[in-house]
Design an enzyme around this catalytic site. Sequence first.
Site, PDB file in Angstrom:
ATOM      1  N   GLU A 169     -13.049  -1.233   6.139  1.00 66.19           N
ATOM      2  CA  GLU A 169     -12.375  -0.061   6.704  1.00 66.19           C
ATOM      3  C   GLU A 169     -12.314   0.961   5.587  1.00 66.19           C
ATOM      4  O   GLU A 169     -11.551   0.823   4.642  1.00 66.19           O
ATOM      5  CB  GLU A 169     -10.987  -0.438   7.221  1.00 66.19           C
ATOM      6  CG  GLU A 169     -10.379   0.611   8.137  1.00 66.19           C
ATOM      7  CD  GLU A 169      -9.597   1.665   7.386  1.00 66.19           C
ATOM      8  OE1 GLU A 169     -10.161   2.762   7.170  1.00 66.19           O
ATOM      9  OE2 GLU A 169      -8.454   1.398   7.017  1.00 66.19           O
TER      10      GLU A 169
ATOM     11  N   CYS B 252      -6.634   7.384   5.712  1.00 69.34           N
ATOM     12  CA  CYS B 252      -8.029   7.447   6.164  1.00 69.34           C
ATOM     13  C   CYS B 252      -8.135   8.078   7.535  1.00 69.34           C
ATOM     14  O   CYS B 252      -9.150   8.685   7.868  1.00 69.34           O
ATOM     15  CB  CYS B 252      -8.651   6.057   6.150  1.00 69.34           C
ATOM     16  SG  CYS B 252      -7.689   4.816   7.036  1.00 69.34           S
TER      17      CYS B 252
ATOM     18  N   GLY C  74     -10.614   0.653   1.752  1.00 72.62           N
ATOM     19  CA  GLY C  74     -10.670   1.485   0.557  1.00 72.62           C
ATOM     20  C   GLY C  74     -11.713   2.570   0.688  1.00 72.62           C
ATOM     21  O   GLY C  74     -12.064   3.007   1.785  1.00 72.62           O
TER      22      GLY C  74
ATOM     23  N   LYS D 193      -6.306  -9.197  -3.481  1.00 73.11           N
ATOM     24  CA  LYS D 193      -6.384  -8.371  -4.675  1.00 73.11           C
ATOM     25  C   LYS D 193      -5.902  -6.976  -4.262  1.00 73.11           C
ATOM     26  O   LYS D 193      -6.598  -6.206  -3.621  1.00 73.11           O
ATOM     27  CB  LYS D 193      -7.825  -8.291  -5.202  1.00 73.11           C
ATOM     28  CG  LYS D 193      -7.966  -7.433  -6.467  1.00 73.11           C
ATOM     29  CD  LYS D 193      -8.820  -6.214  -6.176  1.00 73.11           C
ATOM     30  CE  LYS D 193      -8.891  -5.244  -7.319  1.00 73.11           C
ATOM     31  NZ  LYS D 193      -7.634  -4.564  -7.621  1.00 73.11           N
TER      32      LYS D 193
END
Length: 455
Positions: free
Chosen positions: A228, A262, A206, A154
């Site tokens: 993560e 990130c 995310g 997804k």
Amino acid sequence: MTIASINPSTNETIREFEPIHKDDILAVISKSHNAYQEWKKTTFDRRKKCLLKFAELLRSDADEYARTITLDMGKRISESQYEIEYCANIAEFYANGAEQFLADESFNVDGANAYLHYEPLGVLLGVMPWNFPFYQVVRFAAPNIMAGNTVMVKHASNVPQCAETIEELFNECGLPSGVYTNLFVPSDFVETIVSDKRVQGVSLTGSEPAGAAVGSIAGKNLKRSVLELGGNDPFIVLEDADIDHAIEQAVKGRTVNAGQSCVASKRFIVVEAVAKEFMKGFKAQMAALKIGDPMDEETTLAPLSSEEAAQTVQKQVKSAIDAGATLIIGGDRPDCEGAYFNPTILTDVTSDMPTFDQEIFGPVATVYVVKDEEEAITLANNSSYGLGGCVFTKNREHGRRVAEQVETGMMFINQPTKSQAELPFGGIKNSGYGRELSHLGILEFVNKKLIHLGK
């Protein structure tokens, strides 16, 4: 739910996609589960040929795939090109290494022989972000496909062209239908999918809230998960650092992917003795960044991924300033169309301000001046995040000693945090758990089965 590709540099809609109806999800899971029954029996050589072909296909039309990334989420074209090549490297790494990584491990205890045997688990769900729309998917899919699992993905709703293209490439490389499946579904379908008894695990890259939600669903259903999540990476500059090098790397570390990473450097913690020199150069180089069309090779700062993303960064910066932070440069958006945000530096951010422990996903740097090394380490650890970080010093052994005291999953000396196929990637605290890439990445979703042969 709107699934659409909107060019961030113009805010123009390129193409819209129809989501899968919720009633069709069970059939999709069945197809992936049925594919698993056969795929798990295939040899490493059979899987390897598919992954090597996937890498070959990526490289055969790399410029076009890079262009798709840039159109979907606004990354500079040179960064998109690098991402495609990196994905090919990851596919080759697992294609060539999986058999060794999953080789049986023997034991001899009390005169009896036993061994550890690695087996695939089944259907896995990947919930992927938009900021590295090819890389994030490939680092999840490649090891798990080589392990014998089947994967459903997804993807983020704003990179549908990338999602569609990746599925086409996996189909073209020779994977049987159902081994890799792209799902155009809204986020609220995730619980239905993870709850299905045929789905054995979920991996999410995310935000912290998204990770908390998916981790909760996985835990409730006793499913394995890898998360993560966000980061607020410290960039520590010690008194014995090469300041010119540190400045150059600070700009790169903060503005990679327009700051939407990130593991981008976010908190610049500089020892007082060198703070003035560092700030002077950092300010000049950040201010010199050239905002422009991400397709233009001359552009050095691309737009953010969406208008919403740019507005979110604007609110975070304003919140910090309203709370007493000092604005050195930037702090606003340029007068042009598109989801752009000016390079920004903030100082005087204190622990009682909302932005102190927030991840800012944009070209916004927060600089802290500290008395000494001890204070730098204390400040670096004063975060709910623990993903990456770096320390700058001319003495590598000195850097190692500092790195070992910083509470993160990854630390780098004299360069910002980066990812590489051969190196484990992941964090601690609110940055998530589990590891991706390296040999560890293929071990997250396999059954480590002990077989005891007796005496």
